[in-house]
Design a protein around this motif. Structure first.
Motif, PDB file in Angstrom:
ATOM      1  N   UNK A 172     -13.201   8.087 -14.261  1.00 26.70           N
ATOM      2  CA  UNK A 172     -11.785   7.729 -14.397  1.00 26.70           C
ATOM      3  C   UNK A 172     -10.957   8.344 -13.279  1.00 26.70           C
ATOM      4  N   UNK A 173     -11.192   9.624 -13.009  1.00 22.74           N
ATOM      5  CA  UNK A 173     -10.443  10.303 -11.944  1.00 22.74           C
ATOM      6  C   UNK A 173     -10.778   9.725 -10.575  1.00 22.74           C
ATOM      7  N   UNK A 174     -12.060   9.428 -10.342  1.00 25.94           N
ATOM      8  CA  UNK A 174     -12.447   8.857  -9.052  1.00 25.94           C
ATOM      9  C   UNK A 174     -11.836   7.476  -8.843  1.00 25.94           C
ATOM     10  N   UNK A 175     -11.738   6.695  -9.914  1.00 27.34           N
ATOM     11  CA  UNK A 175     -11.103   5.378  -9.799  1.00 27.34           C
ATOM     12  C   UNK A 175      -9.630   5.529  -9.402  1.00 27.34           C
ATOM     13  N   UNK A 176      -8.944   6.489 -10.025  1.00 27.16           N
ATOM     14  CA  UNK A 176      -7.531   6.705  -9.700  1.00 27.16           C
ATOM     15  C   UNK A 176      -7.375   7.172  -8.257  1.00 27.16           C
ATOM     16  N   UNK A 177      -8.217   8.097  -7.820  1.00 24.35           N
ATOM     17  CA  UNK A 177      -8.137   8.595  -6.440  1.00 24.35           C
ATOM     18  C   UNK A 177      -8.468   7.494  -5.437  1.00 24.35           C
ATOM     19  N   UNK A 178      -9.483   6.697  -5.751  1.00 23.53           N
ATOM     20  CA  UNK A 178      -9.854   5.605  -4.860  1.00 23.53           C
ATOM     21  C   UNK A 178      -8.764   4.565  -4.742  1.00 23.53           C
ATOM     22  N   UNK A 179      -8.167   4.217  -5.873  1.00 22.42           N
ATOM     23  CA  UNK A 179      -7.077   3.244  -5.854  1.00 22.42           C
ATOM     24  C   UNK A 179      -5.878   3.784  -5.080  1.00 22.42           C
ATOM     25  N   UNK A 180      -5.577   5.076  -5.259  1.00 18.75           N
ATOM     26  CA  UNK A 180      -4.457   5.685  -4.529  1.00 18.75           C
ATOM     27  C   UNK A 180      -4.717   5.653  -3.024  1.00 18.75           C
ATOM     28  N   UNK A 181      -5.944   6.003  -2.614  1.00 13.15           N
ATOM     29  CA  UNK A 181      -6.279   5.984  -1.182  1.00 13.15           C
ATOM     30  C   UNK A 181      -6.174   4.574  -0.618  1.00 13.15           C
ATOM     31  N   UNK A 182      -6.635   3.589  -1.377  1.00  9.43           N
ATOM     32  CA  UNK A 182      -6.562   2.192  -0.925  1.00  9.43           C
ATOM     33  C   UNK A 182      -5.110   1.754  -0.753  1.00  9.43           C
ATOM     34  N   UNK A 183      -4.257   2.082  -1.715  1.00  3.44           N
ATOM     35  CA  UNK A 183      -2.844   1.708  -1.633  1.00  3.44           C
ATOM     36  C   UNK A 183      -2.174   2.373  -0.440  1.00  3.44           C
ATOM     37  N   UNK A 184      -2.466   3.653  -0.236  1.00  5.04           N
ATOM     38  CA  UNK A 184      -1.840   4.370   0.878  1.00  5.04           C
ATOM     39  C   UNK A 184      -2.209   3.720   2.205  1.00  5.04           C
ATOM     40  N   UNK A 185      -3.485   3.380   2.382  1.00  5.92           N
ATOM     41  CA  UNK A 185      -3.938   2.769   3.632  1.00  5.92           C
ATOM     42  C   UNK A 185      -3.373   1.366   3.819  1.00  5.92           C
ATOM     43  N   UNK A 186      -3.441   0.553   2.769  1.00  4.61           N
ATOM     44  CA  UNK A 186      -3.008  -0.847   2.883  1.00  4.61           C
ATOM     45  C   UNK A 186      -1.503  -0.944   3.092  1.00  4.61           C
ATOM     46  N   UNK A 187      -0.727  -0.164   2.353  1.00  2.00           N
ATOM     47  CA  UNK A 187       0.725  -0.259   2.460  1.00  2.00           C
ATOM     48  C   UNK A 187       1.248   0.283   3.782  1.00  2.00           C
ATOM     49  N   UNK A 188       0.459   1.073   4.464  1.00  2.00           N
ATOM     50  CA  UNK A 188       0.903   1.610   5.757  1.00  2.00           C
ATOM     51  C   UNK A 188       0.519   0.717   6.931  1.00  2.00           C
ATOM     52  N   UNK A 189      -0.542  -0.085   6.772  1.00  5.18           N
ATOM     53  CA  UNK A 189      -1.018  -0.760   7.957  1.00  5.18           C
ATOM     54  C   UNK A 189      -1.208  -2.258   7.896  1.00  5.18           C
ATOM     55  N   UNK A 190      -0.960  -2.901   6.763  1.00  7.02           N
ATOM     56  CA  UNK A 190      -1.251  -4.329   6.671  1.00  7.02           C
ATOM     57  C   UNK A 190       0.006  -5.185   6.830  1.00  7.02           C
ATOM     58  N   UNK A 191      -0.195  -6.405   7.270  1.00 10.60           N
ATOM     59  CA  UNK A 191       0.922  -7.336   7.421  1.00 10.60           C
ATOM     60  C   UNK A 191       1.504  -7.715   6.064  1.00 10.60           C
ATOM     61  N   UNK A 192       0.641  -7.863   5.062  1.00  3.44           N
ATOM     62  CA  UNK A 192       1.115  -8.208   3.727  1.00  3.44           C
ATOM     63  C   UNK A 192       2.040  -7.128   3.179  1.00  3.44           C
ATOM     64  N   UNK A 193       1.757  -5.871   3.505  1.00  2.00           N
ATOM     65  CA  UNK A 193       2.623  -4.776   3.070  1.00  2.00           C
ATOM     66  C   UNK A 193       4.004  -4.906   3.708  1.00  2.00           C
TER      67      UNK A 193
END
Length: 329
Positions: A172-193
């Motif tokens: 459960x904790x790893x899923x939350x950390x993984x999702x947080x890392x994915x959001x941080x990366x995507x929202x900082x560098x993608x065109x969709x963001x």
């Protein structure tokens, strides 16, 4: 528009650093008062307790960024959690993967319904999600006939998935950390963001740039719904029970975490890192309340106060920015 988005990220970064310092100061203060609070076992438990809040707050952040709100997020979680529990009771040998797919797919479908109503019918998001919140809660009762699904009716695999340990942390904790890392990366560098931020920050200008704000809202609601659906299975598996009032009122904690983390209720401003910090801030407060002898029921009061203060600060910040722009012109 891109320059404005980059400036927003810069401002968000400064706020995130300041809030990170505040969260660290709170943690140190609680640890000084109660040294056992910083024990590894207690910290892993704190992350476990906060993991579902992190997942839901990240989804809610996307919706708020595009000038929406999802009051049905906890009801979505509850309905998908009940569906997963009922499916597991009916087919105990099916395994975990089909249940994860069921929860994620049903949640995304419920979120897409919210998004379509907001996008195509141009209905106020707060009205739409208030209505669907009641519909989803009612659907839980119709599916379960008001009965609970208890631990003895759930398969071992169903319960073991969220509790499996790896490097001292649960799945459960790893899923939350993984999702947080994915959001941080995507929202900082993608065109969709960039499109999401632009649609929330200035819908009219975004439309002239070829971005459909309504479509961005639909995407945000669908992603938010999918995360809520997945969290439904995780919630039921972690607490080993499914009933009609799962996560009742939890949407307030989710919204509070977003606003504490710097997401502007008016849209267009916020970061995933700030939202994670907001969740941890709430988690530390929630865990420390019993230690100082304060009833956990005060958590509701704290959440409400936090929402009001965050909205007031956000409004004042926007008024200040508007005054500066008017003075320059």
């Amino acid at each position: 528009m891109i320059a404005a988005w980059l400036k927003t990220l810069s401002d968000s970064g400064r706020r995130d650093l300041a809030f990170a310092a505040l969260t660290l100061a709170l943690f140190i203060a609680v640890t000084c008062a109660f040294p056992g609070f910083a024990a590894p076992r207690n910290l892993s438990g704190l992350l476990d307790d906060t993991a579902i809040l992190i997942l839901l707050a990240l989804g809610q952040m996307l919706v708020i960024l595009v000038r929406g709100i999802d009051l049905s997020i906890a009801a979505n979680l509850a309905l998908c959690g009940m569906l997963a529990a009922l499916a597991n009771r009916a087919f105990p040998g099916a395994g975990v993967a089909p249940l994860l797919a069921l929860s994620l797919g049903c949640g995304a479908l419920l979120g897409a319904c919210n998004g379509l109503l907001v996008w195509k019918l141009r209905l106020p998001p707060i009205v739409v999600t208030l209505g669907t919140m009641s519909i989803y809660r009612g659907a839980i009762y119709l599916l379960s006939h008001g009965a609970w699904v208890n631990e003895n009716e759930m398969s071992g695999d169903f319960l073991a998935f969220t509790r499996a340990q790896w490097l001292g942390l649960s799945t459960l904790s790893w899923l939350a950390l993984g999702c947080a890392a994915l959001f941080i990366l995507v929202l900082r560098g993608s065109r969709r963001a960039r499109d999401l931020y632009a649609a929330g920050g200035n819908p009219e200008a975004a439309s002239y740039a070829g971005i459909d704000p309504g479509r961005m809202q639909f995407i945000a609601y669908t992603i938010c719904g999918g995360i809520a659906g997945l969290a439904g299975y995780l919630w039921v598996a972690r607490f080993a029970v499914a009933y009609t009032d799962i996560a009742l009122g939890f949407e307030l904690q989710v919204i509070a975490a977003c606003l504490i983390g710097g997401v502007a209720i008016a849209g267009g401003v916020g970061s995933a890192f700030g939202v994670v910090l907001g969740c941890l801030f709430i988690g530390i407060i929630r865990s420390s309340l019993p230690l100082v002898g304060i009833s956990a029921f005060w958590q509701m009061f704290i959440n409400g106060a936090v929402i009001l203060v965050a909205v007031l600060l956000s409004a004042r910040r926007r008024e200040g920015q508007r005054s500066i722009l008017e003075a320059r012109t």
